[in-house]
Motif scaffolding. Sequence first.
Motif, short mmCIF file in Angstrom:
data_model
loop_
_atom_site.label_atom_id
_atom_site.label_comp_id
_atom_site.label_asym_id
_atom_site.label_seq_id
_atom_site.Cartn_x
_atom_site.Cartn_y
_atom_site.Cartn_z
N HIS A 256 -35.98 35.14 50.42
CA HIS A 256 -36.94 34.17 50.92
C HIS A 256 -38.38 34.60 50.62
CE1 HIS A 256 -33.69 32.10 52.99
NE2 HIS A 256 -34.54 31.14 53.26
N ALA A 257 -38.64 35.88 50.65
CA ALA A 257 -39.97 36.36 50.31
C ALA A 257 -40.33 35.98 48.87
CB ALA A 257 -40.06 37.88 50.50
N GLU A 258 -39.39 36.14 47.95
CA GLU A 258 -39.64 35.79 46.55
C GLU A 258 -39.91 34.30 46.39
OE1 GLU A 258 -36.98 37.11 43.57
OE2 GLU A 258 -36.93 39.19 44.26
N MET A 259 -39.21 33.47 47.15
CA MET A 259 -39.39 32.03 47.03
C MET A 259 -40.68 31.56 47.69
SD MET A 259 -37.04 28.99 48.66
CE MET A 259 -37.54 29.47 50.32
N ILE A 260 -41.02 32.17 48.83
CA ILE A 260 -42.13 31.68 49.63
C ILE A 260 -43.48 31.95 48.98
CG2 ILE A 260 -43.37 32.15 51.78
CD1 ILE A 260 -40.97 30.21 51.94
N VAL A 261 -43.62 33.06 48.28
CA VAL A 261 -44.92 33.41 47.71
C VAL A 261 -45.44 32.33 46.76
CG1 VAL A 261 -46.15 35.01 46.21
CG2 VAL A 261 -44.75 35.89 48.09
N PRO A 262 -44.70 31.96 45.70
CA PRO A 262 -45.25 30.91 44.82
C PRO A 262 -45.38 29.57 45.52
CG PRO A 262 -42.98 31.45 44.22
CD PRO A 262 -43.42 32.48 45.20
N ARG A 263 -44.47 29.27 46.43
CA ARG A 263 -44.54 28.00 47.15
C ARG A 263 -45.83 27.92 47.98
NH1 ARG A 263 -39.50 26.19 50.90
NH2 ARG A 263 -40.77 26.58 52.75
N THR A 264 -46.12 29.00 48.68
CA THR A 264 -47.32 29.02 49.52
C THR A 264 -48.59 29.00 48.68
OG1 THR A 264 -46.12 30.25 51.23
CG2 THR A 264 -48.53 30.30 51.32
N VAL A 265 -48.61 29.78 47.61
CA VAL A 265 -49.80 29.82 46.75
C VAL A 265 -50.10 28.44 46.17
CG1 VAL A 265 -50.72 30.71 44.58
CG2 VAL A 265 -49.63 32.26 46.20
N HIS B 159 -34.73 35.70 41.75
CA HIS B 159 -33.89 34.56 42.13
C HIS B 159 -34.33 33.34 41.32
CE1 HIS B 159 -33.36 37.42 45.42
NE2 HIS B 159 -32.21 36.81 45.65
N ARG B 160 -34.02 33.37 40.04
CA ARG B 160 -34.55 32.40 39.10
C ARG B 160 -34.06 30.98 39.39
NH1 ARG B 160 -37.04 34.81 34.90
NH2 ARG B 160 -36.90 32.94 33.61
N ARG B 161 -32.79 30.85 39.77
CA ARG B 161 -32.26 29.50 39.99
C ARG B 161 -32.98 28.81 41.14
NH1 ARG B 161 -25.71 30.47 39.23
NH2 ARG B 161 -25.77 30.88 36.99
N SER B 162 -33.19 29.52 42.22
CA SER B 162 -33.89 28.93 43.36
C SER B 162 -35.31 28.55 42.99
CB SER B 162 -33.91 29.91 44.54
OG SER B 162 -32.61 30.15 45.02
N LEU B 163 -35.97 29.41 42.24
CA LEU B 163 -37.35 29.12 41.83
C LEU B 163 -37.42 27.93 40.88
CD1 LEU B 163 -38.58 32.79 41.28
CD2 LEU B 163 -39.34 31.22 43.08
N GLN B 164 -36.40 27.76 40.04
CA GLN B 164 -36.44 26.70 39.05
C GLN B 164 -36.15 25.33 39.64
OE1 GLN B 164 -33.65 28.33 36.24
NE2 GLN B 164 -35.26 29.19 34.94
N HIS B 165 -35.39 25.24 40.73
CA HIS B 165 -35.12 23.91 41.26
C HIS B 165 -36.07 23.54 42.41
CE1 HIS B 165 -33.09 24.76 45.09
NE2 HIS B 165 -32.42 25.71 44.50
N GLY B 166 -36.91 24.47 42.87
CA GLY B 166 -37.92 24.13 43.85
C GLY B 166 -39.19 23.66 43.16
N ARG B 167 -39.76 22.54 43.62
CA ARG B 167 -40.94 21.97 42.97
C ARG B 167 -42.01 21.61 43.98
NH1 ARG B 167 -39.92 20.94 37.60
NH2 ARG B 167 -41.94 19.92 37.47
N ILE B 168 -43.25 21.53 43.49
CA ILE B 168 -44.39 21.10 44.29
C ILE B 168 -45.07 19.94 43.56
CG2 ILE B 168 -46.61 21.72 45.30
CD1 ILE B 168 -44.39 23.31 46.55
N ALA B 169 -45.11 18.78 44.22
CA ALA B 169 -45.84 17.63 43.69
C ALA B 169 -47.15 17.47 44.45
CB ALA B 169 -45.00 16.36 43.80
N PRO C 118 -42.32 38.37 42.02
CA PRO C 118 -40.98 38.63 41.48
C PRO C 118 -40.22 37.34 41.19
CG PRO C 118 -41.41 40.04 43.36
CD PRO C 118 -42.54 39.07 43.30
N THR C 119 -39.38 37.38 40.17
CA THR C 119 -38.61 36.19 39.76
C THR C 119 -37.13 36.50 39.68
OG1 THR C 119 -39.02 36.72 37.43
CG2 THR C 119 -40.55 35.18 38.49
#
Length: 287
Positions: free
Chosen positions: A71-80, A272-282, A269-270
């Motif tokens: 979750h830490a890996e996913m949350i950083v780019p999402r929050t930024v 967990h590539r699959r999770s990062l690739q299917h999460g998007r920000i519009a 960090p990347t």
Amino acid sequence: MTGTLQSSRTAVMVCQGRAAADGLLAPDRFADPVAMTLLRAAEREPVQWVRDDARPRPWPQRLDFETVRAHAEMIVPRTVAIDDAVRAAAHPQLVILGAGLDGRAWRMPEFTVFEVDHPASQQDKRDRATDLPGRPPSYVAVNLGHDPLGTALAAAGHRRDLPTTWVWEGVVPYLTPEQVAATVAQVAECSASAGRLIVNYQRPMPSAALGRLVSRALTASAGRRSVWSREPWRSTWTPEAMAELLGRHGFHVAADVHLMEVAEQVGSPTGHRRSLQHGRIAVADRS
């Protein structure tokens, strides 16, 4: 929700991810000193394991460690990505839809912040935030997808005539397509002629469904009930479908990025590539 008040398990995991990443992952772009304070003592323990890189040997504790780290890996780019879009718009009002254990009211004191959430989850958040210094958000108790939003927001002091930035993070997949569309319609009704809607959503990927099945199996092997059984995903969206929905209500997409792209840009960090690739920000603007 029945029984004692509690935040959703996903809200806790997201907050644990922010607390684990604070000052460690992409430290020049990400910080969330509020997150640890919003966690209870037992919830902080696996966070500290991750921060110390101390992998427990017992399987149940090791599973907690790996979950928080993911979750830490996913949350950083999402929050930024979201925070950058909020600050770029610089609208005076910030509404966080399905706020969970969000800490932006304390991290972004320059905005007037309204937090919209289910009444039970919101009461738990208020209990957790008691000791936080600074101005708290205005709490707006609404069950998204079911209850009218405008009346409750207005009663809390939200001004429809002022530009507003709306943050919808970590909620869309847990709503049906009809509930998502209904919420966007309500946001449009509550928006001034100028405003910004930032939507975090998941695009359809077969690997995502497989990953959730694996996660459920791993959780069961530790003798626990999977969070996905209590909070299942109900909708995914392609960028085209999301843009069409937003455009129907006067919001025109200015940017739509996947989290892998943001993670690479900020040096997060990347693994967990699959999770990062299917999460998007519009990021969509109304003008």
